[in-house]
Design an enzyme around this catalytic site. Structure first.
Site, short mmCIF file in Angstrom:
data_model
loop_
_atom_site.label_atom_id
_atom_site.label_comp_id
_atom_site.label_asym_id
_atom_site.label_seq_id
_atom_site.Cartn_x
_atom_site.Cartn_y
_atom_site.Cartn_z
N ARG A 2 0.82 -1.21 0.00
CA ARG A 2 0.00 0.00 0.00
C ARG A 2 0.85 1.25 0.00
NH1 ARG A 2 -4.40 -1.77 4.40
NH2 ARG A 2 -4.84 -3.72 3.35
N ARG A 6 -4.16 5.79 5.22
CA ARG A 6 -4.46 6.65 6.36
C ARG A 6 -3.27 7.39 6.92
NH1 ARG A 6 -7.93 1.76 8.74
NH2 ARG A 6 -6.15 0.77 7.74
N ARG A 15 -11.04 10.46 1.68
CA ARG A 15 -11.69 9.22 2.14
C ARG A 15 -12.93 9.54 2.99
NH1 ARG A 15 -14.17 5.80 3.39
NH2 ARG A 15 -13.79 3.68 4.14
N ASP A 52 -8.92 -2.91 -4.11
CA ASP A 52 -8.74 -3.90 -3.04
C ASP A 52 -8.86 -5.30 -3.63
OD1 ASP A 52 -8.51 -3.77 0.12
OD2 ASP A 52 -9.61 -5.59 -0.42
N TYR A 128 -10.93 -15.35 2.80
CA TYR A 128 -11.97 -14.37 3.19
C TYR A 128 -13.35 -14.86 2.75
CZ TYR A 128 -8.25 -11.05 4.29
OH TYR A 128 -7.16 -10.43 4.86
O1 CP3 Z 1 -2.06 2.29 -2.43
C1 CP3 Z 1 -2.85 1.44 -2.02
O2 CP3 Z 1 -3.44 1.55 -0.97
C2 CP3 Z 1 -3.06 0.21 -2.91
C3 CP3 Z 1 -4.36 -0.40 -2.81
C4 CP3 Z 1 -4.53 -1.61 -1.89
C5 CP3 Z 1 -5.49 -1.67 -0.83
N1 CP3 Z 1 -5.54 -2.95 -0.40
C6 CP3 Z 1 -6.31 -0.54 -0.33
C7 CP3 Z 1 -6.83 -0.60 1.05
C8 CP3 Z 1 -3.94 -2.87 -2.00
C9 CP3 Z 1 -2.80 -3.32 -2.91
C10 CP3 Z 1 -4.62 -3.72 -1.06
C11 CP3 Z 1 -4.34 -5.16 -0.94
C12 CP3 Z 1 -5.04 -5.95 0.07
N2 CP3 Z 1 -6.30 -5.78 0.59
C13 CP3 Z 1 -4.51 -7.15 0.62
C14 CP3 Z 1 -3.18 -7.79 0.21
C15 CP3 Z 1 -2.00 -7.12 0.79
C16 CP3 Z 1 -1.93 -7.19 2.29
O3 CP3 Z 1 -2.09 -6.13 2.93
O4 CP3 Z 1 -1.74 -8.29 2.81
C17 CP3 Z 1 -5.45 -7.64 1.54
C18 CP3 Z 1 -5.30 -8.88 2.40
C19 CP3 Z 1 -6.59 -6.77 1.52
C20 CP3 Z 1 -7.88 -6.89 2.27
C21 CP3 Z 1 -8.10 -5.74 3.17
N3 CP3 Z 1 -8.36 -4.46 2.74
C22 CP3 Z 1 -8.11 -5.74 4.59
C23 CP3 Z 1 -7.84 -6.94 5.46
C24 CP3 Z 1 -8.40 -4.41 5.00
C25 CP3 Z 1 -8.65 -3.89 6.40
C26 CP3 Z 1 -7.42 -3.82 7.23
C27 CP3 Z 1 -6.80 -2.44 7.18
O5 CP3 Z 1 -5.57 -2.34 7.04
O6 CP3 Z 1 -7.54 -1.47 7.33
C28 CP3 Z 1 -8.49 -3.62 3.82
C29 CP3 Z 1 -8.78 -2.16 3.78
C30 CP3 Z 1 -7.93 -1.32 2.88
N4 CP3 Z 1 -7.56 -1.63 1.60
C31 CP3 Z 1 -7.45 -0.03 3.20
C32 CP3 Z 1 -6.76 0.44 2.06
C33 CP3 Z 1 -6.11 1.78 1.86
C34 CP3 Z 1 -7.71 0.73 4.50
C35 CP3 Z 1 -9.15 1.16 4.57
C36 CP3 Z 1 -9.38 2.65 4.59
O7 CP3 Z 1 -8.47 3.46 4.42
O8 CP3 Z 1 -10.55 3.04 4.76
#
Ligand code: CP3
Length: 319
Positions: A2, A6, A15, A52, A128
């Site tokens: 990422r 945040r 957001r 995501d 998931y």
């Molecule tokens: O620049 C970027 O942010 C790239 C986009 C990106 C996101 N998720 C956005 C996101 C990417 C490449 C992902 C991959 C992702 N998503 C994975 C694989 C990589 C890893 O982290 O292991 C997985 C397992 C997910 C599933 C996922 N998405 C979870 C478990 C969560 C919640 C946990 C958390 O960290 O909040 C998310 C939410 C998520 N995906 C956020 C972002 C920026 C945070 C939510 C928010 O900002 O509102």
């Protein structure tokens, strides 16, 4: 890993406009803007599309939602008969805004900045889908795979097919390279690692490469042992191998026949800064000195990461 998120005030501000994380992902104007934000601020060499891995279960109509403070949730799969119904309910239209966002980002990026598309690996997405949420050790999916191997294989096959279509569409929209995130490869015993991580990822790589041979493909089997990483690299034939935080980067780097390596920096070292961060950077730069290497985190950036530490990191790498 990422880039957006945040830890950036400009991300938090945008957001806040959307209650639903998925709605945010599916609004190209917003997805484009938050993908470009870290590139504008830091000038990274590569950018990853804001989306995501759970958009795929969403397109499979599993009622995916992200609840504030709870993480992702969706309808769990307890009955193996449900898996045979998924191909018919799959709605690829849901993913169109992702491709629109990829095209918009490509148009807004400097020419020399690479753009990455991505998807979750079949195993990680399945964990998931089976549990209906993230769990500590993904016991529901592991139990399901032991109890219903035929149905679970059918789920893997389906996820390989729809993920290949998804990656190819991102490449066609302007992604130079795609990354396959197997974040939960960590919980698989060796034989299961071959069956549910390596084999489905290999099938996915083969499909994407056959269709779009010019695109790069990076694999991230998080938590794999050094042996597992080497087998993963040689069997899937990925162009890039992402090493997680605990991976023995120096030990892996001396092996022959590896793809380009990336990753390994502990996101907590980036939070901590100071001498701890400098030592972690030095260790990675020592490995990167005499080979192609993509400097990256070993897992996603944490919300509490100080921006000044990211700036320091860039100064150290770029000299
Ligand atoms: O620049 C970027 O942010 C790239 C986009 C990106 C996101 N998720 C956005 C996101 C990417 C490449 C992902 C991959 C992702 N998503 C994975 C694989 C990589 C890893 O982290 O292991 C997985 C397992 C997910 C599933 C996922 N998405 C979870 C478990 C969560 C919640 C946990 C958390 O960290 O909040 C998310 C939410 C998520 N995906 C956020 C972002 C920026 C945070 C939510 C928010 O900002 O509102």
């Amino acid at each position: 890993m990422r880039q957006a998120g945040r830890y950036l005030p400009e991300y938090r501000a945008l957001r806040a406009k959307s209650k639903s994380f998925l709605h945010f992902c599916y609004t190209p104007e917003w997805a484009i803007e938050v993908t470009l934000q870290p590139i504008r601020r830091f000038g990274f060499d590569a950018s990853i599309i804001f989306s995501d891995i759970l958009t795929i279960p969403d397109a499979l109509q599993r009622n995916v939602r992200f609840t504030e403070g709870e993480g992702p949730e969706m309808d769990p799969i307890t009955d193996p008969a449900v898996i045979a119904t998924l191909r018919d309910v799959y709605n690829p239209e849901i993913l169109k805004p992702v491709y629109e966002a990829v095209a918009g980002v490509r148009a807004g990026l400097p020419k020399e900045t690479a753009l990455l598309g991505f998807c979750g690996a079949p195993w990680t997405v399945a964990t998931y889908m089976i549990a209906g949420k993230g769990t500590k050790e993904q016991a529901p999916a592991r139990l399901f795979a032991y109890r219903h191997p035929v149905a679970f294989q059918a789920l893997m096959d389906l996820l390989v097919d729809v993920s290949a279509v998804h990656l190819i569409a991102q490449i066609d929209a302007g992604a130079d390279t795609v990354q396959i995130f197997d974040s939960w490869a960590s919980v698989l015993p060796a034989e299961q690692f071959d069956r549910w991580c390596i084999q489905p990822v290999k099938a996915l790589v083969d499909k994407v490469r056959a269709a779009r041979p010019y695109a790069g493909i990076i694999g991230f089997p998080r938590g794999a042992t050094t042996e597992g990483l080497l087998r993963f690299a040689s069997e899937t034939d990925v162009d890039g191998l992402s090493i997680d935080t605990a991976g023995d980067l120096a030990g892996i780097a001396v092996k022959a026949g590896l793809p380009t390596l990336q990753g390994n920096l502990d996101p907590l070292a980036l939070v901590a800064g100071g001498e701890g961060l400098d030592r972690a950077i030095d260790a990675i730069l020592a490995v990167a000195a005499d080979r192609p290497f993509i400097f990256n985190l070993g897992h996603g950036i944490l919300p509490e990461t100080p921006i000044a530490h990211v700036e320091h990191l860039l100064k150290r790498i770029r000299g």
